[in-house]
Design a protein around this motif. Sequence first.
Motif, mmCIF file in Angstrom:
data_model
loop_
_atom_site.group_PDB
_atom_site.id
_atom_site.type_symbol
_atom_site.label_atom_id
_atom_site.label_comp_id
_atom_site.label_asym_id
_atom_site.label_seq_id
_atom_site.Cartn_x
_atom_site.Cartn_y
_atom_site.Cartn_z
ATOM 1 N N THR A 200 10.640 -9.129 -14.336
ATOM 2 C CA THR A 200 11.671 -9.130 -15.471
ATOM 3 C C THR A 200 12.124 -7.886 -15.887
ATOM 4 O O THR A 200 11.146 -7.220 -16.058
ATOM 5 C CB THR A 200 11.258 -10.154 -16.418
ATOM 6 O OG1 THR A 200 10.947 -11.447 -16.076
ATOM 7 C CG2 THR A 200 12.327 -10.275 -17.606
ATOM 8 N N ILE A 207 18.776 -8.186 -20.443
ATOM 9 C CA ILE A 207 18.010 -8.588 -19.361
ATOM 10 C C ILE A 207 19.007 -8.506 -18.052
ATOM 11 O O ILE A 207 19.849 -9.017 -18.058
ATOM 12 C CB ILE A 207 17.565 -10.093 -19.495
ATOM 13 C CG1 ILE A 207 16.669 -10.234 -20.698
ATOM 14 C CG2 ILE A 207 17.144 -10.646 -18.198
ATOM 15 C CD1 ILE A 207 16.024 -11.696 -20.810
ATOM 16 N N ASN A 210 15.903 -11.559 -14.201
ATOM 17 C CA ASN A 210 15.361 -12.623 -15.054
ATOM 18 C C ASN A 210 14.102 -13.573 -14.264
ATOM 19 O O ASN A 210 14.435 -14.230 -13.350
ATOM 20 C CB ASN A 210 16.237 -13.641 -15.662
ATOM 21 C CG ASN A 210 15.617 -14.785 -16.570
ATOM 22 O OD1 ASN A 210 14.612 -14.463 -17.138
ATOM 23 N ND2 ASN A 210 16.431 -15.825 -16.606
#
Length: 257
Positions: A200, A207, A210
């Motif tokens: 991640t 982000i 993921n």
Amino acid sequence: MLLGVFTLAKAQTQATVPTPPKMVPEMTEFWEPEVKVITPGTGAGMTAPSDAIILFDGKDLSQWVSVKDPNAPAPWTVNKGVFTVKKGTGNIQTKQSFQDYQLHIEWQIPATITGKSQARGNSGIFLASVGNGDAGYELQVLDSYNNRTYANGQAGSIYKQYRPLVNAMRKPGEWNVYDVVFTAPRFKEDGSLFSPARVTVIHNGVIIQNNTMIKGPTQYIGIPDYNQPHGKAPIKLQDHGDPSEPISFRNIWIREL
């Protein structure tokens, strides 16, 4: 007669089944072991938490070595709290090896950057170095601010495997931040893959990968494959060799998980 015996045995069995205890809140609470107390960093990662290993504190590259010669110190340049790729000297990697971890690293494309596509501020963070050169799992570093290239080769990509979810680049001259959670691959006793690596990545607070499943060591040419079982490994930074101005790094720390 047999039916009567069966009915009696069933009744006796049912009579001996204990009544489960009534559930109370304390039955699903556990107090030991107590969670370790640490002091978190401040300023959105600008300072490291108290349990972190400092990989660069602005003073020297004592935690790094040359990939070409692991017995030699890292030859890149340290100045005013940052270090800069010294073109032509090769990749550098950590002295220490890691498996699963949280990594914080900051990097800067120079304001004077030139070139285009892959020849513009190119470097890489190899989340696990599994050999010399560029062997390992590469998280791409590149100037992707108004600089088009193939999507799975731009900043934040797992090189040649996965593009980032979004482009969160800051413009040249400003500092970019990667916060990475890496789970290393695991292998069976016979060397075959048990579970792939996962990562991640948070880029400048966003982000961009993921819990991404890495397909194997990243390849410039060819298909990735887990054909080289390994355990803990160093983290490697790339001297890419493109002709653009060299990039810089600062404030690197890691927490083993």
